[in-house]
Design an enzyme around this catalytic site. Structure first.
Site, PDB file in Angstrom:
ATOM      1  N   GLU A 156       0.840  -1.200   0.000  1.00 26.93           N
ATOM      2  CA  GLU A 156       0.000   0.000   0.000  1.00 26.93           C
ATOM      3  C   GLU A 156       0.875   1.250   0.000  1.00 26.93           C
ATOM      4  O   GLU A 156       1.769   1.383   0.831  1.00 26.93           O
ATOM      5  CB  GLU A 156      -0.931   0.004   1.213  1.00 26.93           C
ATOM      6  CG  GLU A 156      -1.780   1.249   1.377  1.00 26.93           C
ATOM      7  CD  GLU A 156      -2.606   1.575   0.132  1.00 26.93           C
ATOM      8  OE1 GLU A 156      -2.428   2.690  -0.416  1.00 26.93           O
ATOM      9  OE2 GLU A 156      -3.394   0.722  -0.294  1.00 26.93           O
ATOM     10  N   GLY A 209      -6.861   0.278   3.473  1.00 29.93           N
ATOM     11  CA  GLY A 209      -8.282   0.476   3.213  1.00 29.93           C
ATOM     12  C   GLY A 209      -8.539   1.193   1.911  1.00 29.93           C
ATOM     13  O   GLY A 209      -9.672   1.231   1.425  1.00 29.93           O
ATOM     14  N   GLY A 210      -7.496   1.787   1.338  1.00 28.82           N
ATOM     15  CA  GLY A 210      -7.630   2.444   0.050  1.00 28.82           C
ATOM     16  C   GLY A 210      -8.548   3.651   0.067  1.00 28.82           C
ATOM     17  O   GLY A 210      -8.899   4.192   1.119  1.00 28.82           O
ATOM     18  N   GLY A 223     -21.106  16.806 -13.307  1.00 28.77           N
ATOM     19  CA  GLY A 223     -21.331  15.363 -13.355  1.00 28.77           C
ATOM     20  C   GLY A 223     -22.453  14.960 -12.422  1.00 28.77           C
ATOM     21  O   GLY A 223     -22.477  15.379 -11.260  1.00 28.77           O
ATOM     22  N   ALA A 236     -23.416   9.001  -9.331  1.00 31.52           N
ATOM     23  CA  ALA A 236     -23.597   8.793  -7.892  1.00 31.52           C
ATOM     24  C   ALA A 236     -22.779   9.784  -7.064  1.00 31.52           C
ATOM     25  O   ALA A 236     -23.292  10.392  -6.114  1.00 31.52           O
ATOM     26  CB  ALA A 236     -23.223   7.360  -7.534  1.00 31.52           C
ATOM     27  N   ILE A 237     -21.502   9.967  -7.402  1.00 31.35           N
ATOM     28  CA  ILE A 237     -20.646  10.853  -6.606  1.00 31.35           C
ATOM     29  C   ILE A 237     -21.145  12.286  -6.679  1.00 31.35           C
ATOM     30  O   ILE A 237     -21.260  12.983  -5.659  1.00 31.35           O
ATOM     31  CB  ILE A 237     -19.181  10.750  -7.071  1.00 31.35           C
ATOM     32  CG1 ILE A 237     -18.623   9.357  -6.763  1.00 31.35           C
ATOM     33  CG2 ILE A 237     -18.322  11.817  -6.403  1.00 31.35           C
ATOM     34  CD1 ILE A 237     -17.240   9.105  -7.335  1.00 31.35           C
ATOM     35  N   GLU A 287     -24.846  18.282 -16.431  1.00 27.56           N
ATOM     36  CA  GLU A 287     -24.675  16.936 -16.987  1.00 27.56           C
ATOM     37  C   GLU A 287     -24.690  17.029 -18.512  1.00 27.56           C
ATOM     38  O   GLU A 287     -25.548  17.701 -19.092  1.00 27.56           O
ATOM     39  CB  GLU A 287     -25.802  16.030 -16.498  1.00 27.56           C
ATOM     40  CG  GLU A 287     -25.848  14.666 -17.146  1.00 27.56           C
ATOM     41  CD  GLU A 287     -24.564  13.881 -16.981  1.00 27.56           C
ATOM     42  OE1 GLU A 287     -23.994  13.475 -18.017  1.00 27.56           O
ATOM     43  OE2 GLU A 287     -24.111  13.696 -15.834  1.00 27.56           O
ATOM     44  N   HIS A 294     -45.027  -7.125   7.911  1.00 22.01           N
ATOM     45  CA  HIS A 294     -45.803  -5.874   7.967  1.00 22.01           C
ATOM     46  C   HIS A 294     -45.702  -5.285   9.372  1.00 22.01           C
ATOM     47  O   HIS A 294     -45.778  -6.027  10.351  1.00 22.01           O
ATOM     48  CB  HIS A 294     -47.268  -6.167   7.644  1.00 22.01           C
ATOM     49  CG  HIS A 294     -48.169  -4.972   7.826  1.00 22.01           C
ATOM     50  ND1 HIS A 294     -48.270  -3.972   6.881  1.00 22.01           N
ATOM     51  CD2 HIS A 294     -48.986  -4.616   8.856  1.00 22.01           C
ATOM     52  CE1 HIS A 294     -49.127  -3.056   7.313  1.00 22.01           C
ATOM     53  NE2 HIS A 294     -49.576  -3.420   8.504  1.00 22.01           N
TER      54      HIS A 294
END
Length: 464
Positions: free
Chosen positions: A35, A40-41, A180, A183-184, A203, A443
């Site tokens: 890494e 965890g990136g 954009g 999602a982000i 967009e 329910h």
């Protein structure tokens, strides 16, 4: 001298890399993970998790502002540094959790930037001048935000932000441009709108959230506009000029130029795979538009070298990377895992309202030649949604009229990111409409709408 020879070396410790490393160790392989930044990136440190922490703060703040709708009184206020600190503390906690999992599973952690050169069984991995060898090397180096330097959209940490800068904002901008609407983009638009920013989303194509079902996109756009967001579709950003205290953006809207000033700009126009300066092309690795080309078991074509996650093919999602890594290492171990079905991977957007989907959109199903049955059920028809004060939303199902196969499911509304997994499991088990109709849903729950949407596809809906 530290051990330098392994069975498996994984480059990158994001959700693809660290999950693969754990399974590798479980399968009996001597495993190392490399890494260059934080364990965890991007996902754990600068992506999926910290953004959800921030969006949770926005959600609670929104509810506080509408407390009287629930018979309550509350004074709404926010502390931006505290919001950011909470998000960063959660990221730190989870990164520490990955460190613990590496130690628990006896995985060697090597910190530093990795490059590759020709080796015996697989490429040799070089970190800080040291050679590390393995029989199998798996690349999980991830991706980063795409930028547009030619238009003046090079992130500067002040006026022009990527997702990383947007997660540690120094201010809630009065005027925010989000470029954009995936999602982000929509998650950050939702967050800053909740705290009072005047948000404009642009967009290029004719609708926001273009990867989603067109009907869901339309409902999302209506919901965002109702909250006060400005949505500009079929719009390009021609240029951004930095001023002393703000920026001037020239937008081309349906071919006509408009000039607007903004305090901050967030770039959310996709990602670029992290493939540079690692010796990949010299080894003969095929790279297509910054992403590594792989087969169904993540093999690159170079002996002993594999790639998983965002550095490879879409969808670029953390859970896809993890599952891809498991398939890869199981195949290396001599197993017979099923290849990844990208069309059965759920997608979730955690804006307000939430959006979730799996499988074909209605348009995709028709284009694929299916004769389809479509079912819909509105949140307004569900008792739990009304009780929660969340009556706006829709659950949509798409079936093959001939076989009853669930081709796709699409949702917008409260907690749909949790509900979608029900349909994902249904697709994995090759469930038919009959199986779903005969399933008993509890329910009162939001999940009852999933049942009703199936019933509606076959003319049996009850509550509308």
């Amino acid at each position: 001298m530290a051990e330098q020879n392994f069975d498996v070396i994984i480059v990158g410790s994001g959700p693809g890399g660290y999950v693969t490393a754990i399974r590798s160790s479980q399968l009996g392989f001597k495993t190392a993970i490399i890494e260059a930044a934080d364990l965890g990136g991007v996902c754990l440190n600068w992506g999926c998790i910290p953004t959800k922490a921030m969006l949770r703060s926005a959600e609670v703040y929104h509810q506080m502002q509408h407390a009287k709708n629930y018979g309550l009184t509350a004074t709404a206020g926010y502390d931006l540094p505290a919001i950011v600190k909470r998000s960063r503390d959660i990221a730190k906690q989870l990164s520490g959790g990955v460190k613990f999992l590496m130690k628990k599973n006896k995985i060697t952690v090597i910190l530093g930037f990795a490059s590759l050169k020709a080796g015996k069984d697989a490429p040799t991995v070089v970190v800080e001048g040291k050679d590390y060898t393995a029989k199998h090397v798996i690349m999980g180096t991830g991706a980063r935000a795409r930028t547009i330097p030619a238009a003046g959209l090079e992130p500067d940490g002040k006026f022009i932000w990527t997702a990383r800068e947007a997660m540690v904002p120094d201010t809630i901008p009065k005027r925010l441009l989000v470029i954009g609407s995936g999602a982000i983009g929509m998650e950050f638009a939702s967050f800053f709108d909740a705290f009072g920013a005047d948000v404009t989303v642009v967009e290029m194509v004719d609708r926001i959230l273009p990867a989603e079902d067109a009907e869901i996109s339309g409902l999302a756009e209506a919901a965002f506009k109702k909250r006060g967001l400005s949505i500009k579709t079929k719009t390009q950003v021609k240029s951004v000029t930095k001023n002393t205290n703000d920026v001037t953006a020239v937008l081309s809207v349906d071919g006509k130029d408009e000039s607007h000033n903004f305090d901050r700009v967030i770039l959310a126009i996709g990602i670029v795979g992290n493939v540079e300066n690692m010796g990949l092309e010299e080894l003969g690795v095929k790279i297509d538009r910054s992403h590594i080309t792989v087969d169904e078991f993540s093999r690159t074509g170079v002996p002993g070298l594999y790639a998983i996650g965002d550095v490879t093919t879409p969808p670029w999602l953390a859970h896809k990377a993890s599952h891809e890594g498991i398939i890869c290492i199981e195949k290396i171990a001599g197993g017979n895992p099923h290849p990844l079905d990208a069309n059965s991977i759920p997608g979730c957007t955690y804006c307000h309202p939430q959006i979730a989907s799996v499988g074909h959109t209605e348009a995709q199903a028709k284009a694929a030649g299916y004769d389809i049955k479509v079912g819909r059920f509105p949140f307004m028809g569900n008792g739990k949604a009304i009780a929660l004060g969340e009556p706006e939303g829709l659950v949509k199902t798409i079936f093959d009229a001939k076989t009853g196969e669930l081709l796709g499911a699409h949702m917008i509304g409260a907690e749909v990111t949790e509900l979608i997994q029900g349909y994902t499991v249904a697709r994995q088990l090759e469930t038919t409409e009959e199986d779903l109709m005969e399933t008993v849903f509890p329910h009162p729950t939001l999940s009852e709408m999933m049942h009703e949407a199936v019933l509606d596809a076959y003319g049996k809906v009850i509550h509308i």
